[in-house]
Design a protein around this motif. Structure first.
Motif: not given
Lengths: 304, 190
Positions: B26, B29-30, B33, B142, B146-147, B149
């Motif tokens: 997470f 991925a954040r 972003c 991205n 992320y969302n 996940r």
């Protein structure tokens, strides 16, 4: 994205891939006197020899063996001729010329210097694209490098085995100082990792990560330690990153010492993919040349 | 009894490992972003920087078109002061339309169109627009990854309230999204 290959040949000359004319050549080869005589005399010899030995097995097996041998030889000859046809038509269609097979290119990039044995086949030389205003020339070829396990010249980091690529090389001399080393290639799979198939292993490089998750998932980006990272990021502008991540060939490239080598794994043998590869090389060459060009001077104040 | 304890401890360890790995995914991925958003910001900044030059160049030839030029300047100010993907998208759409107005204005001034500085600015603007679109696609891809996940079960248990979903950077004005209508002239009856 590239569209259909802009081949200038007539429809009857068009060869979609290296197997397109094989069936025709196979039929021709079987219709030759050599094939007919070989079949007749070969089968007759098998029958005579089998009769002399009172062996039906020799008669049947020998006859079938001769037929299989003639068919196999004809098939191989047809395959070679179809390949020759394809590359002649491809060269003509792409406005390029065929060159004799060679050992390799001057090893300016890590891929071109990989392994201990290197060879190029089916070389085509010509303009990057048909109407390239810069007059850049490129070389398209099947490239193979190999290293034997017991080769005395093999270093510990040299990949073992035979590794095949299709590449397009372009000279970009004025990019030398701005891009001392940028290497983009598909992520190595577990099999390649286990084989030690990493031709960058012995290089002074480090990894660079871009903002695109899709690009990071698909590609491994490394730059040489003396490469300005800002310049590398400017080269890999968002539009180029999106284009690379979505390209059907997923081409990799190496830019070093004024040579751009765009490549994809395997020996391509169809016109569409060849054209894609050359178009990809053209796009990358354009981006590299633009980024390496000196910045334009300040804008002149408007004169009314 | 010992076997049961070992199995429970192993399960707890596995769950802990999964929790740590998921949380790290997470965070990665954040960060992607955030990185992609700063890429968008860089490209938008390049466009903002281009506006004063463009206005100055056009002003030299079409000083009396002050309405169009002031709209560009106002739109630029609004774009610079905007915050958050939605507001920025709306302000940037306005700036895009205002810049389109300036380029359209140049059609009426052949002398302006012929100047090297205007041509260079126009080419640069077109290139920046391409890069903005590409950055937007990277950011949205991205953000979507992320969302997904953080919202998919059971990973959403790890996300809790600590990982908020990201807004997409979308075209704000429906007028920009509309497909232009093409009308063919009807053949006149013979």
């Amino acid at each position: 994205m590239s569209t259909a290959p802009p081949l200038s040949s007539t429809a009857s000359d068009f060869r979609a891939n290296a197997d397109s004319t094989r069936a025709g050549h196979f039929r021709e080869a079987l219709n030759t006197r050599l094939a007919a005589y070989s079949l007749v005399f070969g089968v007759a010899a098998a029958v005579l020899y089998g009769s002399a030995r009172h062996s039906p097995a020799i008669i049947l097996g020998g006859g079938l063996g001769v037929i299989a041998l003639v068919f196999a030889a004809s098939w191989l000859a047809a395959d070679r001729e179809a390949e020759v046809d394809f590359y002649a038509a491809l060269a003509e269609g792409m406005g390029m010329r065929e060159m004799p097979d060679g050992d390799s290119l001057f090893p300016t990039t890590p891929l071109l210097a990989a392994g201990t044995e290197r060879r190029l086949e089916h070389l085509l030389a010509g303009p990057v694209v048909g109407s390239d205003e810069h007059g850049r020339q490129c070389l398209l070829a099947h490239y193979t490098f190999e290293t034997a396990e017991n080769d005395p010249h093999r270093s510990l980091t040299d990949p073992v085995g035979e590794h095949r690529f299709t590449l397009c090389a372009i000279d970009l001399p004025h990019t030398t100082s701005r891009f001392p080393g940028v290497y983009v290639r598909r992520h190595q799979g577990v099999a390649e990792w286990a084989n030690g198939d990493d031709w960058l292993a012995g290089e002074r490089v480090h990894q660079l990560e871009l903002e695109s998750a899709a690009f990071t998932d698909a590609y491994d980006l490394r730059v040489s330690d003396d490469q300005d990272e800002v310049a590398a990021r400017q080269l890999l502008a968002p539009s180029l990153v999106v284009w690379l991540a979505e390209h059907p060939l997923r081409p990799g490239f190496e830019l070093r010492a004024g040579t751009l080598v765009v490549f994809c794994p395997g020996h391509l043998d169809d016109a569409g993919r060849y054209t894609w590869l050359r178009d990809a090389a053209a796009r990358l060459a354009e981006s590299a040349a633009r980024e390496a060009a000196p910045a334009p001077g300040p804008l002149a104040p408007p004169v009314v | 009894m010992t076997t049961v304890v070992i199995v429970i401890v192993a399960l707890v360890l596995l769950a802990g490992l999964w929790w740590v790995l998921t949380r790290n995914a997470f965070v990665r991925a954040r960060n992607k972003c955030d990185e992609a958003w700063s890429g968008v910001d860089v490209q938008l900044g390049r466009r903002h920087d281009l506006v004063p030059n463009l206005v100055a160049t056009v002003k030299g030839y079409a000083d009396h078109e002050s309405g169009v030029l002031s709209r560009v300047t106002e739109a630029r100010s609004a774009a610079i002061s905007a915050n958050g993907p939605r507001e920025i998208a709306r302000a940037e759409s306005g700036l895009g339309r205002a810049l389109g107005g300036v380029v359209a204005l140049a059609e009426s001034y052949p002398a302006l169109r012929a100047t090297e500085s205007f041509q260079r600015l126009q080419a640069e603007l077109a290139q920046i627009e391409d890069e903005i679109q590409a950055s937007r696609r990277i950011y949205n891809a991205n953000a979507q990854a992320y969302n997904s996940r953080i919202q998919v079960f059971p990973a959403s248990l790890v996300a809790g309230g600590r990982f908020a979903a990201r807004q997409y950077f979308e075209i704000a004005d429906p007028a920009d999204r509309a497909t232009p209508e093409v009308a063919f002239p009807q053949p006149s009856p013979a």
